[in-house]
Design a protein around this motif. Sequence first.
Motif, PDB file in Angstrom:
ATOM      1  N   ARG A 110       0.856  -1.185   0.000  1.00  0.00           N
ATOM      2  CA  ARG A 110       0.000   0.000   0.000  1.00  0.00           C
ATOM      3  C   ARG A 110       0.892   1.235   0.000  1.00  0.00           C
ATOM      4  O   ARG A 110       1.879   1.298   0.719  1.00  0.00           O
ATOM      5  CB  ARG A 110      -0.887  -0.008   1.227  1.00  0.00           C
ATOM      6  CG  ARG A 110      -1.828   1.138   1.293  1.00  0.00           C
ATOM      7  CD  ARG A 110      -2.691   1.031   2.526  1.00  0.00           C
ATOM      8  NE  ARG A 110      -3.696   2.079   2.507  1.00  0.00           N
ATOM      9  CZ  ARG A 110      -4.630   2.210   3.391  1.00  0.00           C
ATOM     10  NH1 ARG A 110      -4.720   1.350   4.375  1.00  0.00           N
ATOM     11  NH2 ARG A 110      -5.493   3.190   3.315  1.00  0.00           N
ATOM     12  N   LEU A 111       0.498   2.195  -0.809  1.00  0.00           N
ATOM     13  CA  LEU A 111       1.240   3.446  -0.881  1.00  0.00           C
ATOM     14  C   LEU A 111       0.243   4.580  -1.037  1.00  0.00           C
ATOM     15  O   LEU A 111      -0.615   4.546  -1.923  1.00  0.00           O
ATOM     16  CB  LEU A 111       2.218   3.437  -2.070  1.00  0.00           C
ATOM     17  CG  LEU A 111       3.072   4.684  -2.263  1.00  0.00           C
ATOM     18  CD1 LEU A 111       4.035   4.867  -1.096  1.00  0.00           C
ATOM     19  CD2 LEU A 111       3.833   4.594  -3.567  1.00  0.00           C
ATOM     20  N   GLN A 112       0.352   5.573  -0.160  1.00  0.00           N
ATOM     21  CA  GLN A 112      -0.514   6.745  -0.266  1.00  0.00           C
ATOM     22  C   GLN A 112       0.277   7.869  -0.921  1.00  0.00           C
ATOM     23  O   GLN A 112       1.393   8.179  -0.501  1.00  0.00           O
ATOM     24  CB  GLN A 112      -1.014   7.196   1.102  1.00  0.00           C
ATOM     25  CG  GLN A 112      -2.061   6.286   1.668  1.00  0.00           C
ATOM     26  CD  GLN A 112      -2.719   6.864   2.912  1.00  0.00           C
ATOM     27  OE1 GLN A 112      -2.128   7.622   3.650  1.00  0.00           O
ATOM     28  NE2 GLN A 112      -3.970   6.484   3.127  1.00  0.00           N
ATOM     29  N   VAL A 151       0.081  11.924  -2.268  1.00  0.00           N
ATOM     30  CA  VAL A 151      -0.645  13.168  -2.092  1.00  0.00           C
ATOM     31  C   VAL A 151      -0.304  14.080  -3.262  1.00  0.00           C
ATOM     32  O   VAL A 151       0.872  14.371  -3.519  1.00  0.00           O
ATOM     33  CB  VAL A 151      -0.268  13.854  -0.755  1.00  0.00           C
ATOM     34  CG1 VAL A 151      -1.006  15.181  -0.620  1.00  0.00           C
ATOM     35  CG2 VAL A 151      -0.578  12.939   0.415  1.00  0.00           C
ATOM     36  N   THR A 175      -5.639  12.792  -2.263  1.00  0.00           N
ATOM     37  CA  THR A 175      -4.893  11.623  -1.804  1.00  0.00           C
ATOM     38  C   THR A 175      -5.273  10.419  -2.666  1.00  0.00           C
ATOM     39  O   THR A 175      -6.445  10.116  -2.845  1.00  0.00           O
ATOM     40  CB  THR A 175      -5.216  11.311  -0.330  1.00  0.00           C
ATOM     41  OG1 THR A 175      -4.923  12.465   0.452  1.00  0.00           O
ATOM     42  CG2 THR A 175      -4.389  10.145   0.169  1.00  0.00           C
ATOM     43  N   LEU A 176      -4.263   9.752  -3.195  1.00  0.00           N
ATOM     44  CA  LEU A 176      -4.457   8.510  -3.947  1.00  0.00           C
ATOM     45  C   LEU A 176      -3.948   7.367  -3.081  1.00  0.00           C
ATOM     46  O   LEU A 176      -2.835   7.422  -2.564  1.00  0.00           O
ATOM     47  CB  LEU A 176      -3.686   8.527  -5.261  1.00  0.00           C
ATOM     48  CG  LEU A 176      -4.120   9.527  -6.316  1.00  0.00           C
ATOM     49  CD1 LEU A 176      -3.188   9.443  -7.521  1.00  0.00           C
ATOM     50  CD2 LEU A 176      -5.535   9.251  -6.750  1.00  0.00           C
ATOM     51  N   ASP A 177      -4.763   6.359  -2.913  1.00  0.00           N
ATOM     52  CA  ASP A 177      -4.396   5.199  -2.118  1.00  0.00           C
ATOM     53  C   ASP A 177      -4.167   4.042  -3.077  1.00  0.00           C
ATOM     54  O   ASP A 177      -5.122   3.485  -3.634  1.00  0.00           O
ATOM     55  CB  ASP A 177      -5.523   4.893  -1.129  1.00  0.00           C
ATOM     56  CG  ASP A 177      -5.094   3.951  -0.030  1.00  0.00           C
ATOM     57  OD1 ASP A 177      -3.879   3.772   0.176  1.00  0.00           O
ATOM     58  OD2 ASP A 177      -5.987   3.387   0.634  1.00  0.00           O
ATOM     59  N   LEU A 178      -2.911   3.689  -3.311  1.00  0.00           N
ATOM     60  CA  LEU A 178      -2.577   2.592  -4.219  1.00  0.00           C
ATOM     61  C   LEU A 178      -2.424   1.312  -3.402  1.00  0.00           C
ATOM     62  O   LEU A 178      -1.731   1.295  -2.390  1.00  0.00           O
ATOM     63  CB  LEU A 178      -1.281   2.890  -4.969  1.00  0.00           C
ATOM     64  CG  LEU A 178      -1.241   4.195  -5.770  1.00  0.00           C
ATOM     65  CD1 LEU A 178       0.115   4.369  -6.433  1.00  0.00           C
ATOM     66  CD2 LEU A 178      -2.344   4.228  -6.804  1.00  0.00           C
ATOM     67  N   LEU A 179      -3.072   0.256  -3.865  1.00  0.00           N
ATOM     68  CA  LEU A 179      -3.044  -1.014  -3.156  1.00  0.00           C
ATOM     69  C   LEU A 179      -2.830  -2.129  -4.166  1.00  0.00           C
ATOM     70  O   LEU A 179      -3.499  -2.186  -5.199  1.00  0.00           O
ATOM     71  CB  LEU A 179      -4.369  -1.229  -2.407  1.00  0.00           C
ATOM     72  CG  LEU A 179      -4.533  -2.518  -1.628  1.00  0.00           C
ATOM     73  CD1 LEU A 179      -3.553  -2.577  -0.466  1.00  0.00           C
ATOM     74  CD2 LEU A 179      -5.955  -2.639  -1.109  1.00  0.00           C
TER      75      LEU A 179
END
Length: 175
Positions: free
Chosen positions: A37-39, A41, A51-55
């Motif tokens: 997981r990587l957030q 901004v 904010t993009l939340d990559l999973l």
Amino acid sequence: IVSKKVFTSSSRGGKILPGESTCLQFGYTHTFVGQHRLQLVLQVQHGKWVTLDLLGTTVSGFPRCLATPPHVKNHVFRRMPLGLTLPEEVDGAALPSTRAKLKALEAPVQTYELRNPSQELLNYEVDVTPLDRLKEKSHGASVLTLENPMGKVPPYGTALLKFRFRPVEDRLYHV
């Protein structure tokens, strides 16, 4: 995650003038097993933040699981007339006379597809308990039967579950 470059992006910064747009591309590297997981901004200079939340999830080897058609959340069988029979009722002693056998209409097979996205042969077994409960609620009538509750799906192949739907009442059935 950042140092191993599990996620990559096409751009780390830039300038967009009012009314313009841009396209960002993100990549995910399936090198390390686990959930990642990587957030990110994104901020407009002196303005709002997004904010993009990559999973991403990487599994070891190929997943051993069956898939159903991606567009199907609920399967609805075709409407059938009342009074259809099952094949054994047409051939067996459940119908009293030859004349009744000629009039009996057999419920057609309706199918539901299972896909095997893996490189291994997969076995399946369908829990028919909900079908048994429906039969109990329908006073012993086999409203929905599954002809092949167990079987195999070849690698990268499909198998069709074969159902026969024979309503005993004019209503909507849920299983």
